[in-house]
Design a protein around this motif. Structure first.
Motif, PDB file in Angstrom:
ATOM      1  N   ILE A   8       0.867  -1.175   0.000  1.00  0.00           N
ATOM      2  CA  ILE A   8       0.000   0.000   0.000  1.00  0.00           C
ATOM      3  C   ILE A   8       0.902   1.223   0.000  1.00  0.00           C
ATOM      4  CG2 ILE A   8      -1.602   1.393   1.361  1.00  0.00           C
ATOM      5  CD1 ILE A   8      -2.991  -1.107   2.222  1.00  0.00           C
ATOM      6  N   THR A   9       0.626   2.161  -0.903  1.00  0.00           N
ATOM      7  CA  THR A   9       1.358   3.426  -0.946  1.00  0.00           C
ATOM      8  C   THR A   9       0.485   4.502  -0.321  1.00  0.00           C
ATOM      9  OG1 THR A   9       2.511   2.738  -2.949  1.00  0.00           O
ATOM     10  CG2 THR A   9       2.506   5.087  -2.449  1.00  0.00           C
ATOM     11  N   ILE A  10       1.036   5.195   0.672  1.00  0.00           N
ATOM     12  CA  ILE A  10       0.312   6.256   1.365  1.00  0.00           C
ATOM     13  C   ILE A  10       0.838   7.585   0.854  1.00  0.00           C
ATOM     14  CG2 ILE A  10      -0.166   7.298   3.602  1.00  0.00           C
ATOM     15  CD1 ILE A  10       0.151   4.497   4.804  1.00  0.00           C
ATOM     16  N   PRO A  11      -0.006   8.361   0.142  1.00  0.00           N
ATOM     17  CA  PRO A  11       0.457   9.639  -0.408  1.00  0.00           C
ATOM     18  C   PRO A  11       0.800  10.632   0.709  1.00  0.00           C
ATOM     19  CG  PRO A  11      -1.736   9.034  -1.249  1.00  0.00           C
ATOM     20  CD  PRO A  11      -1.394   8.075  -0.169  1.00  0.00           C
ATOM     21  N   SER A  12       1.703  11.553   0.396  1.00  0.00           N
ATOM     22  CA  SER A  12       2.104  12.550   1.398  1.00  0.00           C
ATOM     23  C   SER A  12       0.950  13.490   1.738  1.00  0.00           C
ATOM     24  CB  SER A  12       3.307  13.346   0.895  1.00  0.00           C
ATOM     25  OG  SER A  12       3.014  13.937  -0.343  1.00  0.00           O
ATOM     26  N   ALA A  13      -0.011  13.641   0.812  1.00  0.00           N
ATOM     27  CA  ALA A  13      -1.145  14.535   1.063  1.00  0.00           C
ATOM     28  C   ALA A  13      -2.184  13.913   1.994  1.00  0.00           C
ATOM     29  CB  ALA A  13      -1.808  14.902  -0.261  1.00  0.00           C
ATOM     30  N   MET A  14      -2.109  12.619   2.224  1.00  0.00           N
ATOM     31  CA  MET A  14      -3.087  11.956   3.087  1.00  0.00           C
ATOM     32  C   MET A  14      -2.881  12.392   4.526  1.00  0.00           C
ATOM     33  SD  MET A  14      -3.764   7.878   3.459  1.00  0.00           S
ATOM     34  CE  MET A  14      -5.182   7.562   2.461  1.00  0.00           C
ATOM     35  N   GLN A  15      -3.994  12.703   5.206  1.00  0.00           N
ATOM     36  CA  GLN A  15      -3.886  13.198   6.580  1.00  0.00           C
ATOM     37  C   GLN A  15      -3.343  12.115   7.506  1.00  0.00           C
ATOM     38  OE1 GLN A  15      -8.073  14.117   7.386  1.00  0.00           O
ATOM     39  NE2 GLN A  15      -8.055  12.563   8.976  1.00  0.00           N
ATOM     40  N   ARG A  16      -2.737  12.551   8.591  1.00  0.00           N
ATOM     41  CA  ARG A  16      -2.203  11.650   9.599  1.00  0.00           C
ATOM     42  C   ARG A  16      -3.004  11.824  10.879  1.00  0.00           C
ATOM     43  NH1 ARG A  16       0.123  10.808   5.224  1.00  0.00           N
ATOM     44  NH2 ARG A  16       2.196   9.964   5.037  1.00  0.00           N
ATOM     45  N   PRO A  17      -3.121  10.833  11.727  1.00  0.00           N
ATOM     46  CA  PRO A  17      -2.533   9.509  11.629  1.00  0.00           C
ATOM     47  C   PRO A  17      -3.279   8.623  10.638  1.00  0.00           C
ATOM     48  CG  PRO A  17      -3.872   9.645  13.602  1.00  0.00           C
ATOM     49  CD  PRO A  17      -3.887  11.006  12.977  1.00  0.00           C
ATOM     50  N   VAL A  18      -2.552   7.614  10.142  1.00  0.00           N
ATOM     51  CA  VAL A  18      -3.138   6.574   9.302  1.00  0.00           C
ATOM     52  C   VAL A  18      -3.261   5.334  10.183  1.00  0.00           C
ATOM     53  CG1 VAL A  18      -2.821   5.121   7.266  1.00  0.00           C
ATOM     54  CG2 VAL A  18      -2.127   7.507   7.195  1.00  0.00           C
ATOM     55  N   TYR A  19      -4.469   4.806  10.257  1.00  0.00           N
ATOM     56  CA  TYR A  19      -4.723   3.619  11.072  1.00  0.00           C
ATOM     57  C   TYR A  19      -4.572   2.377  10.199  1.00  0.00           C
ATOM     58  CZ  TYR A  19      -6.564   7.164  14.186  1.00  0.00           C
ATOM     59  OH  TYR A  19      -6.695   8.275  14.976  1.00  0.00           O
ATOM     60  N   ILE A  20      -3.802   1.406  10.705  1.00  0.00           N
ATOM     61  CA  ILE A  20      -3.485   0.196   9.958  1.00  0.00           C
ATOM     62  C   ILE A  20      -3.990  -1.013  10.732  1.00  0.00           C
ATOM     63  CG2 ILE A  20      -1.603  -1.200   9.021  1.00  0.00           C
ATOM     64  CD1 ILE A  20       0.081   1.431   9.067  1.00  0.00           C
ATOM     65  N   SER A  21      -4.675  -1.896  10.030  1.00  0.00           N
ATOM     66  CA  SER A  21      -5.111  -3.159  10.625  1.00  0.00           C
ATOM     67  C   SER A  21      -4.592  -4.312   9.779  1.00  0.00           C
ATOM     68  CB  SER A  21      -6.643  -3.236  10.682  1.00  0.00           C
ATOM     69  OG  SER A  21      -7.154  -2.323  11.614  1.00  0.00           O
ATOM     70  N   LEU A  22      -4.027  -5.305  10.454  1.00  0.00           N
ATOM     71  CA  LEU A  22      -3.584  -6.525   9.794  1.00  0.00           C
ATOM     72  C   LEU A  22      -4.546  -7.637  10.201  1.00  0.00           C
ATOM     73  CD1 LEU A  22       0.258  -6.272  10.395  1.00  0.00           C
ATOM     74  CD2 LEU A  22      -1.087  -5.353   8.508  1.00  0.00           C
ATOM     75  N   PHE A  23      -4.979  -8.407   9.216  1.00  0.00           N
ATOM     76  CA  PHE A  23      -5.994  -9.432   9.437  1.00  0.00           C
ATOM     77  C   PHE A  23      -5.430 -10.805   9.086  1.00  0.00           C
ATOM     78  CE2 PHE A  23      -9.573 -11.917   7.556  1.00  0.00           C
ATOM     79  CZ  PHE A  23     -10.308 -12.110   8.721  1.00  0.00           C
ATOM     80  N   GLY A  24      -5.535 -11.737  10.032  1.00  0.00           N
ATOM     81  CA  GLY A  24      -5.106 -13.111   9.793  1.00  0.00           C
ATOM     82  C   GLY A  24      -6.198 -13.883   9.063  1.00  0.00           C
ATOM     83  N   HIS A  25      -5.861 -14.435   7.906  1.00  0.00           N
ATOM     84  CA  HIS A  25      -6.844 -15.143   7.086  1.00  0.00           C
ATOM     85  C   HIS A  25      -7.365 -16.379   7.820  1.00  0.00           C
ATOM     86  CE1 HIS A  25      -8.692 -17.079   3.610  1.00  0.00           C
ATOM     87  NE2 HIS A  25      -8.695 -15.857   3.068  1.00  0.00           N
ATOM     88  N   PRO A  26      -8.688 -16.667   7.725  1.00  0.00           N
ATOM     89  CA  PRO A  26      -9.271 -17.793   8.473  1.00  0.00           C
ATOM     90  C   PRO A  26      -8.803 -19.174   8.019  1.00  0.00           C
ATOM     91  CG  PRO A  26     -10.937 -16.715   7.107  1.00  0.00           C
ATOM     92  CD  PRO A  26      -9.705 -15.879   7.040  1.00  0.00           C
ATOM     93  N   ASN A  27      -8.189 -19.304   6.857  1.00  0.00           N
ATOM     94  CA  ASN A  27      -7.723 -20.611   6.387  1.00  0.00           C
ATOM     95  C   ASN A  27      -6.459 -21.087   7.105  1.00  0.00           C
ATOM     96  OD1 ASN A  27      -9.828 -20.722   4.596  1.00  0.00           O
ATOM     97  ND2 ASN A  27      -8.606 -20.192   2.801  1.00  0.00           N
ATOM     98  N   HIS A  28      -5.831 -20.214   7.884  1.00  0.00           N
ATOM     99  CA  HIS A  28      -4.579 -20.566   8.568  1.00  0.00           C
ATOM    100  C   HIS A  28      -4.748 -20.287  10.061  1.00  0.00           C
ATOM    101  CE1 HIS A  28      -2.661 -20.756   4.615  1.00  0.00           C
ATOM    102  NE2 HIS A  28      -3.323 -19.642   4.341  1.00  0.00           N
ATOM    103  N   ILE A  29      -4.448 -21.278  10.887  1.00  0.00           N
ATOM    104  CA  ILE A  29      -4.599 -21.112  12.334  1.00  0.00           C
ATOM    105  C   ILE A  29      -3.683 -20.005  12.846  1.00  0.00           C
ATOM    106  CG2 ILE A  29      -4.250 -22.244  14.569  1.00  0.00           C
ATOM    107  CD1 ILE A  29      -5.095 -24.867  13.179  1.00  0.00           C
ATOM    108  N   LEU A  30      -2.475 -19.956  12.343  1.00  0.00           N
ATOM    109  CA  LEU A  30      -1.513 -18.933  12.749  1.00  0.00           C
ATOM    110  C   LEU A  30      -0.749 -18.464  11.522  1.00  0.00           C
ATOM    111  CD1 LEU A  30      -0.450 -17.566  15.372  1.00  0.00           C
ATOM    112  CD2 LEU A  30       1.446 -19.184  15.281  1.00  0.00           C
TER     113      LEU A  30
END
Length: 198
Positions: free
Chosen positions: A92-114
Motif C-alpha cells: 500500500i502506498t500512502i500519499p504525502s497529502a493523506m492526513q495523519r494519523p493513518v490507522y493500519i489493521s492486519l488481518f489473519g486469514h481464516p484458512n490458517h490457524i496462525l
C-alpha cells in the motif's frame, strides 16, 4: 513448479515498481515489524509519520491482509480507505497529502490457524515539484525581464506632431505584433471604454 501465490508475488512486485516509478535507491526503511497473528484476528497500528510512505506486508507463513484508513481507528474488511488482500506480498502506498494519523489493521486469514508476517514501512523520496506560487513568480520574472529588454533595446517610435484623437488610439500592425498579450488586452478594454463613452 512455481506456486500460484509466488507468481502473483512476482507480478505484484513488478507492477508496484513499474507503477510508482521508484527505484530501491530512492527509498529508506523506517521500521520493520515481525509478528504472528491468529486466524480471523486483527492487529492494529497507528502511523504518524508524514511524507510519501509505502507499506510492504510479507506473509512469511499463512496469509495476512492489510487495511488502512484515516477516519476509522480500527479498519477492517468492511470499513477502510485502502486495502491489499493478496496471497504473498501486500503493498500500500500512502500519499504525502493523506492526513495523519493513518490507522493500519492486519488481518489473519481464516484458512490458517496462525500466520506470521513482516511489515516494512518505507519512506519514498518525492521528486521536487515546484508549487504554483513559485511557477507564477518565475514566469512573471522572465516575462518582465523580456519586456524590459524589448523596451530598452528598441528606440521609441516618433509620433507625428499633429494627430487626431482616433489616430492616437490606433496602433500600427507592427507595434501590435510586438506588444505583450496583457498590454493588448488592456488597450482593447480602453478602446472599448472610450467608444462606449463617446
Amino acid at each position: 513448479m512455481l506456486h500460484p501465490c509466488g507468481v502473483l508475488f512476482v507480478l505484484l512486485s513488478w507492477a508496484q515498481i513499474g507503477y510508482s516509478g521508484v527505484t530501491a535507491t530512492e527509498t529508506r526503511v523506517i521500521q520493520v515489524l515481525e509478528d504472528d497473528i491468529g486466524a480471523e484476528n486483527f492487529t492494529h497500528y497507528r502511523l504518524q509519520r508524514p511524507g510519501l510512505l509505502r507499506l510492504e506486508l510479507v506473509s512469511l507463513s499463512g496469509d495476512v491482509d492489510i487495511y488502512c484508513s484515516t477516519e476509522v481507528q480500527h479498519p477492517d474488511y468492511n470499513l477502510y480507505d485502502m486495502k491489499s488482500d493478496s496471497c504473498g506480498v501486500d503493498v500500500i502506498t500512502i500519499p504525502s497529502a493523506m492526513q495523519r494519523p493513518v490507522y493500519i489493521s492486519l488481518f489473519g486469514h481464516p484458512n490458517h490457524i496462525l500466520s506470521k508476517f513482516r511489515l516494512t514501512i518505507l519512506e519514498i523520496q518525492e521528486a521536487f515539484v515546484e508549487d504554483y506560487e513559485y511557477l507564477v513568480n518565475k514566469y512573471e520574472r522572465y516575462y518582465f525581464e523580456e519586456m524590459e529588454s524589448e523596451m530598452t533595446g528598441k528606440p521609441k517610435p516618433e509620433k507625428p506632431e499633429k494627430e487626431s484623437f482616433s489616430d492616437q488610439s490606433s496602433i500600427s500592425d507592427e507595434e501590435e505584433a510586438t506588444l505583450p498579450l496583457w498590454w493588448k488586452l488592456l488597450l482593447g478594454i480602453l478602446e472599448f471604454g472610450i467608444e462606449v463613452v463617446l
